[in-house]
Design a protein around this motif. Structure first.
Motif, PDB file in Angstrom:
ATOM      1  N   GLU A   8       2.282  -9.156 -20.981  1.00 47.35           N
ATOM      2  CA  GLU A   8       2.746 -10.039 -19.861  1.00 47.35           C
ATOM      3  C   GLU A   8       3.048  -9.213 -18.502  1.00 47.35           C
ATOM      4  O   GLU A   8       2.405  -9.465 -17.510  1.00 47.35           O
ATOM      5  CB  GLU A   8       3.519 -11.090 -20.214  1.00 47.35           C
ATOM      6  CG  GLU A   8       2.844 -11.885 -20.987  1.00 47.35           C
ATOM      7  CD  GLU A   8       4.297 -12.746 -21.954  1.00 47.35           C
ATOM      8  OE1 GLU A   8       3.939 -13.712 -22.388  1.00 47.35           O
ATOM      9  OE2 GLU A   8       5.460 -12.523 -21.443  1.00 47.35           O
ATOM     10  N   TYR A   9       3.904  -8.271 -18.621  1.00 46.80           N
ATOM     11  CA  TYR A   9       4.545  -7.567 -17.568  1.00 46.80           C
ATOM     12  C   TYR A   9       3.200  -6.636 -16.735  1.00 46.80           C
ATOM     13  O   TYR A   9       3.089  -6.963 -15.680  1.00 46.80           O
ATOM     14  CB  TYR A   9       5.577  -6.863 -17.670  1.00 46.80           C
ATOM     15  CG  TYR A   9       6.102  -6.049 -16.521  1.00 46.80           C
ATOM     16  CD1 TYR A   9       7.090  -6.750 -15.679  1.00 46.80           C
ATOM     17  CD2 TYR A   9       5.701  -4.786 -16.401  1.00 46.80           C
ATOM     18  CE1 TYR A   9       7.491  -6.258 -14.486  1.00 46.80           C
ATOM     19  CE2 TYR A   9       6.495  -4.125 -15.094  1.00 46.80           C
ATOM     20  CZ  TYR A   9       7.179  -4.742 -14.381  1.00 46.80           C
ATOM     21  OH  TYR A   9       7.626  -4.228 -13.144  1.00 46.80           O
ATOM     22  N   GLU A  17       3.657 -23.352 -11.325  1.00 45.99           N
ATOM     23  CA  GLU A  17       4.842 -23.998 -11.459  1.00 45.99           C
ATOM     24  C   GLU A  17       5.750 -23.077 -10.853  1.00 45.99           C
ATOM     25  O   GLU A  17       5.650 -21.814 -10.378  1.00 45.99           O
ATOM     26  CB  GLU A  17       5.144 -23.646 -12.870  1.00 45.99           C
ATOM     27  CG  GLU A  17       4.543 -24.689 -13.948  1.00 45.99           C
ATOM     28  CD  GLU A  17       4.612 -24.018 -15.627  1.00 45.99           C
ATOM     29  OE1 GLU A  17       4.937 -25.151 -16.334  1.00 45.99           O
ATOM     30  OE2 GLU A  17       4.868 -23.038 -15.767  1.00 45.99           O
ATOM     31  N   PRO A  18       7.025 -23.637 -10.223  1.00 42.54           N
ATOM     32  CA  PRO A  18       7.840 -22.959  -9.328  1.00 42.54           C
ATOM     33  C   PRO A  18       8.807 -22.118  -9.941  1.00 42.54           C
ATOM     34  O   PRO A  18       9.647 -22.662 -10.828  1.00 42.54           O
ATOM     35  CB  PRO A  18       8.611 -24.126  -8.558  1.00 42.54           C
ATOM     36  CG  PRO A  18       8.541 -25.315  -9.636  1.00 42.54           C
ATOM     37  CD  PRO A  18       7.285 -25.289 -10.250  1.00 42.54           C
ATOM     38  N   TYR A  19       8.723 -20.955  -9.829  1.00 39.42           N
ATOM     39  CA  TYR A  19       9.754 -19.925 -10.450  1.00 39.42           C
ATOM     40  C   TYR A  19       9.869 -18.977  -9.184  1.00 39.42           C
ATOM     41  O   TYR A  19       9.114 -18.573  -8.363  1.00 39.42           O
ATOM     42  CB  TYR A  19       9.053 -19.233 -11.650  1.00 39.42           C
ATOM     43  CG  TYR A  19       9.313 -20.194 -12.797  1.00 39.42           C
ATOM     44  CD1 TYR A  19      10.779 -20.649 -13.486  1.00 39.42           C
ATOM     45  CD2 TYR A  19       8.173 -20.823 -13.303  1.00 39.42           C
ATOM     46  CE1 TYR A  19      10.645 -21.306 -14.567  1.00 39.42           C
ATOM     47  CE2 TYR A  19       8.287 -21.700 -14.346  1.00 39.42           C
ATOM     48  CZ  TYR A  19       9.318 -21.824 -14.954  1.00 39.42           C
ATOM     49  OH  TYR A  19       9.552 -22.838 -15.844  1.00 39.42           O
ATOM     50  N   ASP A  71      13.896 -15.619 -22.088  1.00 40.77           N
ATOM     51  CA  ASP A  71      14.653 -14.786 -21.068  1.00 40.77           C
ATOM     52  C   ASP A  71      14.076 -13.229 -21.152  1.00 40.77           C
ATOM     53  O   ASP A  71      14.826 -12.380 -20.922  1.00 40.77           O
ATOM     54  CB  ASP A  71      16.198 -14.803 -21.469  1.00 40.77           C
ATOM     55  CG  ASP A  71      16.383 -14.327 -22.973  1.00 40.77           C
ATOM     56  OD1 ASP A  71      15.437 -13.971 -23.457  1.00 40.77           O
ATOM     57  OD2 ASP A  71      17.524 -14.192 -23.099  1.00 40.77           O
ATOM     58  N   TYR A  72      12.880 -13.213 -21.464  1.00 43.49           N
ATOM     59  CA  TYR A  72      12.111 -11.956 -21.432  1.00 43.49           C
ATOM     60  C   TYR A  72      10.612 -11.848 -20.993  1.00 43.49           C
ATOM     61  O   TYR A  72      10.190 -13.096 -20.941  1.00 43.49           O
ATOM     62  CB  TYR A  72      12.337 -11.619 -23.000  1.00 43.49           C
ATOM     63  CG  TYR A  72      11.449 -12.052 -23.834  1.00 43.49           C
ATOM     64  CD1 TYR A  72      12.171 -12.871 -24.548  1.00 43.49           C
ATOM     65  CD2 TYR A  72      10.203 -11.739 -24.329  1.00 43.49           C
ATOM     66  CE1 TYR A  72      11.429 -13.786 -25.489  1.00 43.49           C
ATOM     67  CE2 TYR A  72       9.378 -12.254 -24.941  1.00 43.49           C
ATOM     68  CZ  TYR A  72      10.071 -13.527 -25.781  1.00 43.49           C
ATOM     69  OH  TYR A  72       9.223 -14.042 -26.642  1.00 43.49           O
ATOM     70  N   ALA A  74       8.780 -18.468 -16.480  1.00 45.56           N
ATOM     71  CA  ALA A  74       7.428 -18.582 -15.795  1.00 45.56           C
ATOM     72  C   ALA A  74       6.240 -17.876 -16.699  1.00 45.56           C
ATOM     73  O   ALA A  74       5.035 -18.346 -16.536  1.00 45.56           O
ATOM     74  CB  ALA A  74       7.715 -17.493 -14.347  1.00 45.56           C
ATOM     75  N   PHE A  75       6.693 -17.046 -17.435  1.00 40.67           N
ATOM     76  CA  PHE A  75       5.587 -16.473 -18.361  1.00 40.67           C
ATOM     77  C   PHE A  75       5.150 -17.206 -19.594  1.00 40.67           C
ATOM     78  O   PHE A  75       4.102 -16.719 -20.243  1.00 40.67           O
ATOM     79  CB  PHE A  75       6.171 -15.087 -18.933  1.00 40.67           C
ATOM     80  CG  PHE A  75       6.357 -13.935 -17.718  1.00 40.67           C
ATOM     81  CD1 PHE A  75       5.402 -13.296 -17.222  1.00 40.67           C
ATOM     82  CD2 PHE A  75       7.635 -13.661 -17.176  1.00 40.67           C
ATOM     83  CE1 PHE A  75       5.491 -12.436 -15.925  1.00 40.67           C
ATOM     84  CE2 PHE A  75       7.758 -12.819 -16.178  1.00 40.67           C
ATOM     85  CZ  PHE A  75       6.825 -12.313 -15.642  1.00 40.67           C
TER      86      PHE A  75
END
Ligand code: RUU
Ligand code: CO
Length: 253
Positions: free
Chosen positions: A9-10, A57-59, A3-4, A48-49
């Motif tokens: 990554e960002y 993949e679908p996100y 959940d982060y 997704a990350f």
């Protein structure tokens, strides 16, 4: 469940999107690259990350670089101020990786239109206004001078993010938009959402022009007319997408 997103990554995601936007000739300024540039539409979408932005993949997550967001009220007769929040000017470019989506949503005020700059856009929408009386959306109560194109049925190979199928179910019309196509206008109050085909070689880069974008982010608010500061004009059909849009959960270490 993840959940982060980590800082690394960002930043990798947004720097790649910025590079693409710049390569496409979009006027990206440093101020447009910040912790609200990426939209992760719900705490369940950080998953997704885990496999990265190229997993296909679908996100529901994508990036927005906004070069103009202008109330454009100067010069109006004072009586026009009552509905001026339906107008204004906005210019942005949005970057969606293969398999990813912008969630199903509508705007009370904002009419928007698209031009694909790179890649292809899977666009899904409701060609009629769908009534949500509790949210003050009733088609019979507003001006409607023309109809939207009806579009076609959904292709069989669209894979939606898990748990979001219900939110997309009323967006029954589909069109694939490509570079050089006529601009596509999405009138206010119509449900819409879009994605980049999962098998695409490049992310989708799509330019959106619209009326003023009343976004619920801190950055957007700084330049606002005081009367407009509390306006949120986006309603996402998946409840967690609304909460997710407010801020990103970026973990620094
Ligand atoms: C695209 O349809 C969009 O309206 C962006 O401009 C953001 O407001 C979220 O979705
Ligand atoms: Co929209």
């Amino acid at each position: 469940m993840r959940d982060y997103v980590t800082r690394r990554e960002y930043d990798d995601w947004i720097n790649e999107c910025a590079a693409l936007a710049i390569a496409c000739g979009y006027p990206v300024q440093d101020s447009m690259i910040n912790d609200s540039t990426g939209l992760v539409l719900g705490s369940d979408q950080y998953e997704a990350f885990v496999n990265g932005m190229w997993s296909r993949e679908p996100y529901e997550l994508f990036a927005i670089f906004e070069s103009v967001n202008e109330p454009a009220v100067d010069g109006l007769p004072p009586a026009a101020m009552e509905y001026a929040d339906f107008g204004g000017l906005c210019d942005k470019v949005m970057i969606v990786h293969p398999g990813k989506f912008c969630s199903a949503h509508f705007h009370w005020r904002k009419t928007e239109y698209y031009e694909v700059v790179l890649g292809e856009m899977d666009l899904f929408y409701a060609p009629e206004i769908i009534d949500f009386p509790d949210l003050d959306v009733v088609g019979a109560d507003v001006i409607q001078t023309k109809s939207m194109p009806t579009g076609g049925p959904w292709p069989d190979d669209i894979v939606l993010p898990k748990g979001r199928e219900q939110a997309w179910s009323q967006l029954t019309s589909y069109q694939r938009l490509r570079k050089g196509d006529p601009k596509f206008v999405m009138p206010r109050k119509h449900l819409h959402g879009f994605g980049c085909p999962a098998d695409a070689r490049t992310p989708l880069v799509v330019r959106e022009n619209s009326g003023y974008s009343h976004e619920p982010t801190e950055v957007g608010k700084a330049t606002l007319l005081p009367e407009w500061q509390s306006i949120h004009d986006n309603h996402f059909l998946a409840q967690s997408a609304n909460a997710g849009r407010l801020a990103n959960n970026i973990r620094e270490t």
